[in-house]
Design a protein around this motif. Structure first.
Motif, PDB file in Angstrom:
ATOM      1  N   VAL A  53       0.838  -1.204   0.000  1.00 35.03           N
ATOM      2  CA  VAL A  53       0.000   0.000   0.000  1.00 35.03           C
ATOM      3  C   VAL A  53       0.874   1.256   0.000  1.00 35.03           C
ATOM      4  O   VAL A  53       0.651   2.187  -0.778  1.00 35.03           O
ATOM      5  CB  VAL A  53      -0.959  -0.002   1.217  1.00 35.03           C
ATOM      6  N   THR A  65      -7.980  -1.550  -3.131  1.00 30.45           N
ATOM      7  CA  THR A  65      -7.699  -2.882  -2.607  1.00 30.45           C
ATOM      8  C   THR A  65      -9.004  -3.662  -2.552  1.00 30.45           C
ATOM      9  O   THR A  65     -10.085  -3.086  -2.365  1.00 30.45           O
ATOM     10  CB  THR A  65      -7.066  -2.866  -1.192  1.00 30.45           C
ATOM     11  N   ILE A  81      -4.135  -1.569   6.959  1.00 33.98           N
ATOM     12  CA  ILE A  81      -4.187  -0.237   6.337  1.00 33.98           C
ATOM     13  C   ILE A  81      -3.968   0.835   7.415  1.00 33.98           C
ATOM     14  O   ILE A  81      -3.244   1.813   7.199  1.00 33.98           O
ATOM     15  CB  ILE A  81      -5.545  -0.009   5.619  1.00 33.98           C
ATOM     16  N   VAL A 140      -6.330   5.876  -1.253  1.00 43.82           N
ATOM     17  CA  VAL A 140      -6.460   4.415  -1.193  1.00 43.82           C
ATOM     18  C   VAL A 140      -7.899   4.029  -0.859  1.00 43.82           C
ATOM     19  O   VAL A 140      -8.447   4.461   0.157  1.00 43.82           O
ATOM     20  CB  VAL A 140      -5.502   3.828  -0.128  1.00 43.82           C
TER      21      VAL A 140
END
Lengths: 237, 237
Positions: A53, A65, A81, A140
């Motif tokens: 990541v 993801t 994360i 993300v």
């Protein structure tokens, strides 16, 4: 605009589960002018997730993801994360309210409550299918692995995405081996540096041939390239 | 024994072509006791290929690549692998002999001859389907992207591979949401650190449930874990 996808899950790497999200995401992103540039399939391993990541969020405009955000012990994506972003997990009150109104009294057990523990600062990505939301940290987007849920979450992610130039494409099938057109095709590619020309052999019901695919964000160049391809093919036959 | 797969090709990242090699390779490798640990899908980009190969060949026992070894301008894998290993391309005389005996007089054109240009020191990996061979450099196996050809090449690669312990697995479907078993399953996982326990929700013809999958190279532990799972499920129902 460039994006990467990280597919998280031992079940993909063991061959047990066939990934269906790559193709869907690639086509969905292209519709809004974002190109999928890289995909990684990694194990449910905290360190792998963190490194992957952190590397890809700096390399691409967006990272998506899939997998590992469910209620069981093997769902470690969310916690990983949080570590990647150096923040703690906390109960997200909006996520909690969503699940409270979705489940009947007594159904919101400890395992389901785990899905309301999100990294500090996470923005929710709506899940129209099973309600437990995905989330976004910076660039993300953390989504479920089950294709129907992932597809629903993508619609929720849309409002956060800046769109770019859409890649248009033309495809032309010929019933010749690709080696017969290789030289001329290479010259055509040299004449059109802004068009990405690919050559892919196929076998359609026993008939062998080659798909010639041209892709570009410049549709005028694509039209010209396509015309030149037809001229080229006429000369070859 | 751990392996990585590098899927090379813009056509996979655009969504045009669905990869079929990941699942096949994962299952084939597992049969001979090698686990697929990581997969990357990258563009037909020389620098990306070089960096990815150099990184993964040091990280894993074996690296497999698929795609980009055909006769057209967009097939740049072979030349990129040569650069990754700091060697030149040269006509591989064995590959040349194979193609000379396969093609009729005049059919072995310039484009097809390109497929006999391999990195210095490459060992051939036989291609029973269309003859143009794949090759091996150290622990890196370079194969075609077309599934039937890739599968044939894998058989040719087998003689180079040291085999390890096979991962055995048991799967148990239950018609309960995974949140209902999450706590007990987590305890079961703690009792069996050598067994990898996964929980995967499914929807089979409208019936929702969860597949509980146990994987281990130790089949005795797998049997014990499987028995304990059954006891656990009895208590829960």
């Amino acid at each position: 605009m460039k994006a990467a996808l990280i597919i998280i899950g031992n079940e993909i790497l063991s061959g047990r589960t066939k990934d269906k999200n790559l193709t869907y995401l690639a086509e969905w992103l292209n519709e809004i002018g974002i190109q999928l540039y890289e995909v990684r399939v990694i194990r449910d391993d905290e360190q792998e997730i963190i490194e992957c990541v952190n590397l890809l969020k700096n390399k691409y405009d967006y990272v998506f993801t899939t997998g590992g955000i469910g209620p069981t012990h093997d769902d470690i994506t969310t916690a990983s994360i949080a570590k990647a972003f150096n923040v703690e997990l906390e109960t997200n009150t909006t996520a909690l309210a969503i699940l409270k109104s979705y489940y009947k009294e007594g159904e919101l057990n400890e395992a389901r409550l785990k899905m309301t523990l999100l990294p500090q600062g996470a923005e929710l990505v709506e899940n129209p299918v099973t309600k437990a939301p995905g989330f976004k940290m910076d660039n993300v987007f953390v989504m479920a692995g089950i294709p129907s849920i992932m597809q629903g979450m993508l619609e929720g992610a849309r409002k956060f995405l800046q769109t770019g130039s859409k890649m248009a494409s033309r495809s032309r099938d010929i019933f010749m081996p690709e080696s017969h057109v290789a030289n001329e095709l290479s010259k055509l590619q040299d004449s059109y540096p802004d068009v990405e020309i690919g050559s892919y052999p196929f076998n359609k019901d026993g008939r062998f041939g080659t798909s010639l695919v041209m892709r570009s964000i410049d549709s005028n160049k694509l039209d010209l390239c396509s015309q030149d391809l037809e001229l080229m093919l006429k000369k070859l036959t």
